[in-house]
Design an enzyme around this catalytic site. Structure first.
Site, short mmCIF file in Angstrom:
data_model
loop_
_atom_site.label_atom_id
_atom_site.label_comp_id
_atom_site.label_asym_id
_atom_site.label_seq_id
_atom_site.Cartn_x
_atom_site.Cartn_y
_atom_site.Cartn_z
N HIS A 118 48.27 50.39 5.18
CA HIS A 118 49.44 50.30 6.12
C HIS A 118 49.12 49.84 7.43
O HIS A 118 49.64 48.87 8.12
CB HIS A 118 50.38 51.61 5.95
CG HIS A 118 51.26 51.54 7.16
ND1 HIS A 118 52.48 51.00 7.05
CD2 HIS A 118 51.48 52.27 8.34
CE1 HIS A 118 53.09 51.15 8.03
NE2 HIS A 118 52.52 51.86 8.79
N HIS A 123 50.41 46.29 10.11
CA HIS A 123 50.46 46.46 11.66
C HIS A 123 49.74 45.14 12.37
O HIS A 123 50.01 44.44 13.27
CB HIS A 123 50.18 47.47 12.18
CG HIS A 123 51.38 48.70 12.23
ND1 HIS A 123 52.30 48.38 12.76
CD2 HIS A 123 51.46 49.75 11.31
CE1 HIS A 123 53.05 49.65 12.41
NE2 HIS A 123 52.43 50.42 11.71
N GLU A 164 58.45 49.26 12.44
CA GLU A 164 58.33 49.90 11.20
C GLU A 164 59.18 49.15 9.97
O GLU A 164 58.71 48.74 8.91
CB GLU A 164 58.34 51.34 11.02
CG GLU A 164 57.12 52.10 11.71
CD GLU A 164 55.90 51.70 10.81
OE1 GLU A 164 55.73 51.17 10.20
OE2 GLU A 164 54.81 52.42 11.71
N SER A 183 53.93 46.63 4.00
CA SER A 183 52.78 47.31 3.28
C SER A 183 53.41 48.00 1.98
O SER A 183 52.53 48.54 1.22
CB SER A 183 52.03 48.30 4.11
OG SER A 183 52.91 49.42 4.46
CO CO Z 1 53.19 52.09 10.86
#
Ligand code: CO
Ligand code: PHE
Length: 281
Positions: A118, A123, A164, A183
Site C-alpha cells: 500500500h 503512494h 487515500e 492498492s
Molecule cells: Co496510505
C-alpha cells in the site's frame, strides 16, 4: 512532540524472502491489469518512471534516488503507524514514511493497516507528480497546524477523501488517484463501477464534515477535475474554515445532500472506460 528520527528504522532490504517478493509481484501484476484505464495518467506515468517496482519489494534507497531527482521527496522506513505529529513532520520535510512488512498470502485481498505494498505502490507514484508532491508537503504543514488548533479530525478527512480515496474526472472520464484504492483490487473496480456509492464533486468544507469508515469500501467518493484544483482549494488558511464548520452538523459517510449532483459510475463489465458517463447527472 515526537521526534521524527526516533521513528526511522532500516528497511533491511536483503532480508525479504523469495516468498515476500513473490507476494509483491502477485499484487503488482494484479493491479497492473486492473489499473490500466482506471488509474489517472499522473499515477501511471509516475509508476512507469519509477521503473524499479515490478520485480519485487523495492529497495527504498533506490526508489528514493529516483523520486528525489524528480520532486525532492524521499522514502523513510518506519515500523508501522507513527503518531500524528510525527507523520505530519515527515510530510512537511518531503519524507514519506513507509512500513516495511508485506501482507501474508491469506491477506492478499484485504488488510486493515497499511503494508509496504500500500505505502509504496499506492503512494509513491503520485509523489512523482510535482503538483501532488507539493500538495502532500502542504498537507503535512497543515497537519501540524490542525493539531495546534484542535481540528485534526477535520483535516484527517481531507487526507482520507483525497490522498487515500480520491477520484479525478479528466475529459469527463472518472479515474482513480487515491492510494487506498490504487492498492486494492476490489475497490479499484467498486469505486468506478458499482452503482451504490455516491460520487460527488470535491468541496473542501463538505469533505471536512464527512465521516468515514476505515474497514469497508467508501460510501462517498469526492471527484476533482485536476490536481491544480485540489491544490488551489486547499491553499486558503484553514483556521477560519475550521471555526465555521465547527458550527455545522457532521455528514454521515453515506449521506447525499440536497441539490448535490452525482457522477455516473462506469457501466459495469465494460472493458474500456466510458467516455461520457463521468458527466455529472
Ligand atoms: Co496510505
Ligand atoms: N492551507 C492549509 C492550512 O492553512 C494547509 C493545507 C494545505 C492543508 C494543503 C492541507 C492541504 O491549514
Amino acid at each position: 512532540m515526537g521526534d521524527v528520527r526516533d521513528y526511522t528504522i532500516e528497511q533491511n532490504w536483503p532480508q525479504y524472502s523469495e516468498e515476500q517478493h513473490a507476494i509483491w509481484r502477485f499484487l503488482f501484476e494484479r493491479q497492473e491489469r486492473l489499473l490500466a484505464g482506471r488509474a489517472c495518467r499522473e499515477y501511471l506515468d509516475g509508476l512507469q518512471d519509477l521503473g524499479v517496482a515490478a520485480g519485487g519489494v523495492p529497495d527504498f534507497e533506490r526508489l528514493s534516488d529516483i523520486l528525489d531527482r524528480k520532486t525532492g521527496w524521499r522514502i523513510v522506513a518506519v515500523p508501522g503507524l507513527v503518531p500524528d505529529d510525527v507523520f505530519f513532520a515527515f510530510l512537511a520535510e518531503r519524507r514519506f514514511p513507509s512500513t516495511c512488512f508485506i501482507r501474508r498470502r491469506d491477506q492478499l485481498d484485504y488488510l486493515q493497516e497499511p503494508d509496504v505494498f500500500h505505502d509504496i505502490y499506492g503512494h509513491v507514484p503520485m509523489l512523482m507528480n510535482p503538483v501532488f508532491a507539493d500538495y502532500m508537503q502542504a498537507y503535512g504543514q497543515g497537519g501540524l497546524k490542525a493539531l495546534r488548533l484542535g481540528h485534526l479530525p477535520q483535516l484527517a478527512r481531507l487526507y482520507w477523501y483525497t490522498v487515500e480515496f480520491g477520484l479525478i474526472a479528466t475529459r469527463e472520464v472518472l479515474r482513480i488517484y487515491g492510494s487506498g484504492i490504487l492498492s486494492s483490487a476490489g475497490e479499484s473496480v467498486h469505486c468506478l463501477e458499482d452503482p451504490h456509492p455516491h460520487r460527488v464533486h470535491f468541496d473542501l468544507r463538505r469533505v471536512m464534515r464527512t465521516q468515514y469508515y476505515i474497514d469497508r469500501y467508501q460510501e462517498t467518493y469526492f471527484v476533482i477535475d485536476s490536481f491544480a484544483e485540489l491544490f488551489a482549494a486547499t491553499r486558503a488558511d484553514f483556521a477560519p474554515i475550521y471555526r465555521d464548520i465547527a458550527r455545522l452538523p457532521e455528514i454521515a459517510a453515506d449521506q447525499v445532500l440536497p441539490q448535490e449532483h452525482g457522477y455516473r459510475p462506469w457501466r459495469a463489465g465494460k472493458k474500456e472506460g466510458p467516455h461520457l458517463s463521468a458527466a455529472r447527472v
